[in-house]
Design a protein around this motif. Structure first.
Motif, PDB file in Angstrom:
ATOM      1  N   UNK A   1      -3.220  11.332   2.902  1.00 24.78           N
ATOM      2  CA  UNK A   1      -3.359  10.423   3.810  1.00 24.78           C
ATOM      3  C   UNK A   1      -4.840   9.960   4.193  1.00 24.78           C
ATOM      4  N   UNK A   2      -5.884  11.105   4.266  1.00 29.17           N
ATOM      5  CA  UNK A   2      -7.197  10.871   4.289  1.00 29.17           C
ATOM      6  C   UNK A   2      -7.801  10.014   3.198  1.00 29.17           C
ATOM      7  N   UNK A   3      -7.294  10.002   1.924  1.00 28.07           N
ATOM      8  CA  UNK A   3      -7.728   8.988   0.946  1.00 28.07           C
ATOM      9  C   UNK A   3      -7.181   7.635   1.249  1.00 28.07           C
ATOM     10  N   UNK A   4      -5.930   7.724   1.885  1.00 31.22           N
ATOM     11  CA  UNK A   4      -5.220   6.372   1.875  1.00 31.22           C
ATOM     12  C   UNK A   4      -5.917   5.169   2.562  1.00 31.22           C
ATOM     13  N   UNK A   5      -5.434   4.050   1.925  1.00 35.71           N
ATOM     14  CA  UNK A   5      -5.758   2.778   2.624  1.00 35.71           C
ATOM     15  C   UNK A   5      -4.523   2.082   3.570  1.00 35.71           C
ATOM     16  N   UNK A   6      -3.734   2.948   3.590  1.00 38.44           N
ATOM     17  CA  UNK A   6      -2.322   2.200   4.419  1.00 38.44           C
ATOM     18  C   UNK A   6      -2.810   1.988   5.701  1.00 38.44           C
ATOM     19  N   UNK A   7      -3.723   2.659   6.615  1.00 39.51           N
ATOM     20  CA  UNK A   7      -4.267   2.263   7.637  1.00 39.51           C
ATOM     21  C   UNK A   7      -5.748   2.122   7.691  1.00 39.51           C
ATOM     22  N   UNK A   8      -6.233   1.237   8.490  1.00 40.13           N
ATOM     23  CA  UNK A   8      -7.943   1.026   8.563  1.00 40.13           C
ATOM     24  C   UNK A   8      -8.282   2.435   9.182  1.00 40.13           C
ATOM     25  N   UNK A   9      -9.692   2.669   8.988  1.00 34.90           N
ATOM     26  CA  UNK A   9     -10.388   3.932   9.402  1.00 34.90           C
ATOM     27  C   UNK A   9      -9.924   4.348  10.816  1.00 34.90           C
ATOM     28  N   UNK A  10     -10.190   3.365  11.891  1.00 31.66           N
ATOM     29  CA  UNK A  10     -10.002   3.652  13.233  1.00 31.66           C
ATOM     30  C   UNK A  10      -8.851   4.116  13.360  1.00 31.66           C
ATOM     31  N   UNK A  11      -7.874   3.625  12.876  1.00 33.41           N
ATOM     32  CA  UNK A  11      -6.282   4.001  12.888  1.00 33.41           C
ATOM     33  C   UNK A  11      -6.273   5.588  12.599  1.00 33.41           C
ATOM     34  N   UNK A  12      -6.819   5.790  11.503  1.00 32.48           N
ATOM     35  CA  UNK A  12      -6.718   7.143  10.844  1.00 32.48           C
ATOM     36  C   UNK A  12      -7.278   7.939  11.972  1.00 32.48           C
ATOM     37  N   UNK A  13      -8.516   7.824  12.288  1.00 26.75           N
ATOM     38  CA  UNK A  13      -9.125   8.684  13.333  1.00 26.75           C
ATOM     39  C   UNK A  13      -8.389   8.758  14.403  1.00 26.75           C
ATOM     40  N   UNK A  14      -7.568   7.814  15.006  1.00 25.74           N
ATOM     41  CA  UNK A  14      -6.727   7.697  16.174  1.00 25.74           C
ATOM     42  C   UNK A  14      -5.561   8.921  15.884  1.00 25.74           C
ATOM     43  N   UNK A  15      -4.966   8.896  14.668  1.00 21.89           N
ATOM     44  CA  UNK A  15      -4.031   9.541  14.491  1.00 21.89           C
ATOM     45  C   UNK A  15      -4.561  10.914  14.408  1.00 21.89           C
TER      46      UNK A  15
ATOM     47  N   UNK B   1       0.953  -1.281  -0.093  1.00 19.05           N
ATOM     48  CA  UNK B   1       0.063   0.146   0.013  1.00 19.05           C
ATOM     49  C   UNK B   1       0.903   1.345   0.165  1.00 19.05           C
ATOM     50  N   UNK B   2       0.494   2.196  -0.929  1.00 16.66           N
ATOM     51  CA  UNK B   2       1.323   3.546  -0.939  1.00 16.66           C
ATOM     52  C   UNK B   2       1.295   4.228   0.301  1.00 16.66           C
ATOM     53  N   UNK B   3       2.460   5.007   0.585  1.00 12.46           N
ATOM     54  CA  UNK B   3       2.626   5.593   1.972  1.00 12.46           C
ATOM     55  C   UNK B   3       2.296   6.906   1.531  1.00 12.46           C
ATOM     56  N   UNK B   4       1.274   7.621   2.190  1.00 13.55           N
ATOM     57  CA  UNK B   4       0.751   8.852   1.656  1.00 13.55           C
ATOM     58  C   UNK B   4       1.758  10.015   1.878  1.00 13.55           C
ATOM     59  N   UNK B   5       1.789  11.058   1.175  1.00 16.21           N
ATOM     60  CA  UNK B   5       3.040  11.919   1.301  1.00 16.21           C
ATOM     61  C   UNK B   5       2.401  13.223   1.644  1.00 16.21           C
ATOM     62  N   UNK B   6       0.911  13.538   1.793  1.00 16.65           N
ATOM     63  CA  UNK B   6       0.513  14.834   2.318  1.00 16.65           C
ATOM     64  C   UNK B   6      -0.670  14.547   3.208  1.00 16.65           C
ATOM     65  N   UNK B   7      -1.160  15.480   3.954  1.00 18.43           N
ATOM     66  CA  UNK B   7      -2.301  15.205   4.733  1.00 18.43           C
ATOM     67  C   UNK B   7      -3.419  14.651   3.907  1.00 18.43           C
TER      68      UNK B   7
END
Ligand SMILES: Cc1cc2nc3c(=O)[nH]c(=O)nc-3n(C[C@H](O)[C@H](O)[C@H](O)COP(=O)(O)OP(=O)(O)OC[C@H]3O[C@@H](n4cnc5c(N)ncnc54)[C@H](O)[C@@H]3O)c2cc1C
Length: 454
Positions: free
Chosen positions: A104-118, A95-101
């Motif tokens: 990151x919001x669109x990325x699937x590198x982390x599940x939704x819960x983990x993105x919200x925690x970030x 999975x691509x590492x997102x390089x901008x905020x």
């Protein structure tokens, strides 16, 4: 004043060059048959491979300035722009590492819960007193899922270490400083950027630090060869230092040079050798200091190069990928060497560089060449869909590869500095203490050259 430098890796070479070019009487003694230490570029069967470091990050002028002083600026090559894309193997695929905020919001590198925690980073509580592991710091700021995937992947690409053991203060001092000042990293970065913008004349935008991945047209060895040419007889290979003792106000070294034993006198001595070698040389002088130096652990790493015929594998995308420890795979990461540095594989050949082992799987580095090639092929097939037979293989074992700046490293280095200061005319440099990257080594060498010629 005469200076003897022990060790002809980039640290010793850069220091020797700094002193020699200022007219200081200097001798460099290298135990091995060649100069460069970890840096070893090899040309074979249409491939240019690196046994150790692959590149340097051009985020400060240090290494570029060294190259310029050797007339090499025209030989520096920047990675292909596509190498800005990086991947992490997680939850069954790359999975691509997102390089901008927004990415990151669109990325699937982390599940939704983990993105919200970030996003809760803004509410991070302050650091506890004392040093902290990278994992503890990451969990506090970003949550456990982001730490296990992104923070671990980031350190694996540099340290091949254990995220639970590495010291955040030693490896990311700027990030810790940001927390100390602003509590939240997001807040800290926003405030820093706003302050930088305010300091600029109206209408001008802040220059972005380049941070480009770079090497030389003939590999990193180009730098070593130019240093060797410049130093000439100053740098002696096949010269192993076996002992060190005080004599008057200076030093006396026992040297085994091409089978002959000799002694050498010096006003100043610099140990630019790995910590475990420095510890042996220091033991007769200060047992406690030697024990502190010896306590710096190294992660073993095996480098496996697999070369393929043109068109025989799926096209490489980006710099490569990292594989977080939680995935329990057998590679730490893979560099798409021919996509990043196209000149390193002739005629459209394809080169993968697989890193194996590290602090968490040191056992894998004990495997022989055949087993490591088999392992790397299996991992490349399962993670990246590379099924072709390689036309070229090369394996390098680094039994003590990368120094580990584990929790307590900064206090250890401060105590080492104090111990060394009690031995006038003796200095320690190298990747074990204040930065493992090539740039860090050159910076430390430059600083010591300034100190010695002041
Ligand atoms: C697999 C790998 C990949 C890496 N990738 C990167 C990368 O992509 N980018 C990056 O910036 N950094 C990278 N690094 C880190 C970087 O390569 C090192 O930090 C750097 O090369 C260390 O240089 P040094 O001179 O401090 O030590 P070394 O290169 O270890 O040199 C020490 C020298 O001392 C000599 N010596 C030992 N004992 C004696 C003795 N008794 N007498 C005389 N000489 C002696 C040794 O033979 C050696 O030549 C990587 C390291 C490894 C192992």
């Amino acid at each position: 004043m005469s200076v003897v430098i022990i060790g002809g890796g980039i640290s010793g070479l850069a220091l020797a060059h700094g002193l020699h070019s200022r007219g200081t009487e200097v001798t460099l003694l290298e135990a091995g048959p060649r100069l460069g230490g970890n840096i070893q570029s090899r040309h074979r069967d249409g491939f240019l491979t690196e046994a150790g470091p692959n590149s340097f990050l051009d985020r400060e002028p240090t290494l570029r300035a060294l190259a310029a002083s050797l007339g090499l600026e025209g030989h520096i090559r920047t990675a292909d722009p596509a190498a800005k894309r990086r991947y992490v193997y997680t939850r069954g695929k790359l999975r691509a590492v997102p390089m901008s905020p927004p990415a990151f919001l669109k990325s699937d590198v982390l599940p939704l819960g983990a993105k919200l925690r970030m996003m809760g980073e803004l509410f991070t509580r302050r650091a506890p007193e004392g040093d902290e592991s990278l994992a503890a710091f990451g969990r506090r700021h970003l949550g456990s899922a982001a730490t296990a995937v992104l923070v671990d992947a980031m350190q694996l690409g540099i340290y091949a270490g254990d995220v639970e053991a590495l010291s955040v203060a030693a490896i990311f001092p700027k990030v810790v400083e940001l927390e100390r000042k602003h509590r939240s990293l997001v807040l800290g970065m926003a405030r820093t950027r706003a302050a930088e913008r305010k300091a600029l004349p109206p209408g001008q935008s802040a220059p972005k630090p380049s941070g480009a991945v770079c090497s030389f047209d003939g590999g990193l060895q180009v730098l070593v060869d130019a240093l060797a040419r410049k130093l000439g007889p100053v740098a002696r290979t096949g010269a192993r230092v076996t002992g060190l003792r005080r004599e008057g106000t200076g030093w006396r070294l026992a040297v085994e040079e091409h089978g002959q034993r000799a002694e050498l006198a010096a006003d100043q001595v610099v140990l630019a050798v790995p910590a475990y070698v420095a510890a042996e040389l220091l033991r007769p002088l200060d047992e406690k200091l030697a024990a502190r130096v010896e306590g710096i652990a190294y992660a073993p790493v095996a480098v496996v190069h697999l070369g393929f015929a043109p068109g025989s594998t799926p096209p490489q995308d980006g710099f490569g990928f990292l594989v977080p420890t939680l995935e329990r795979r057998r590679v730490l990461g893979v560099i798409h060497a021919s996509a990043t540095f196209p000149w390193r594989a002739e005629g459209g050949r394809i080169l993968y560089t697989c890193m194996v082992g590290g602090a968490k799987r040191p056992d894998l580095v004990d495997l022989d060449e055949e087993a490591l090639v088999k392992l790397a092929r299996e991992e490349l097939r399962e993670l990246a869909g590379v099924t072709a037979e390689p036309s070229f293989t090369e394996v390098i074992h680094w039994k003590r590869g990368i120094p580990q700046y584990n929790v307590g490293h900064l206090e250890r280095v401060a105590a080492i500095d104090e111990g060394v200061a009690r031995l006038p005319g003796l200095y320690l440099i190298g990747n074990a203490y204040k930065g493992v990257g090539l740039i860090d080594c050159v910076r430390a060498a430059n600083e010591l050259a300034d100190t010695l010629t002041r």
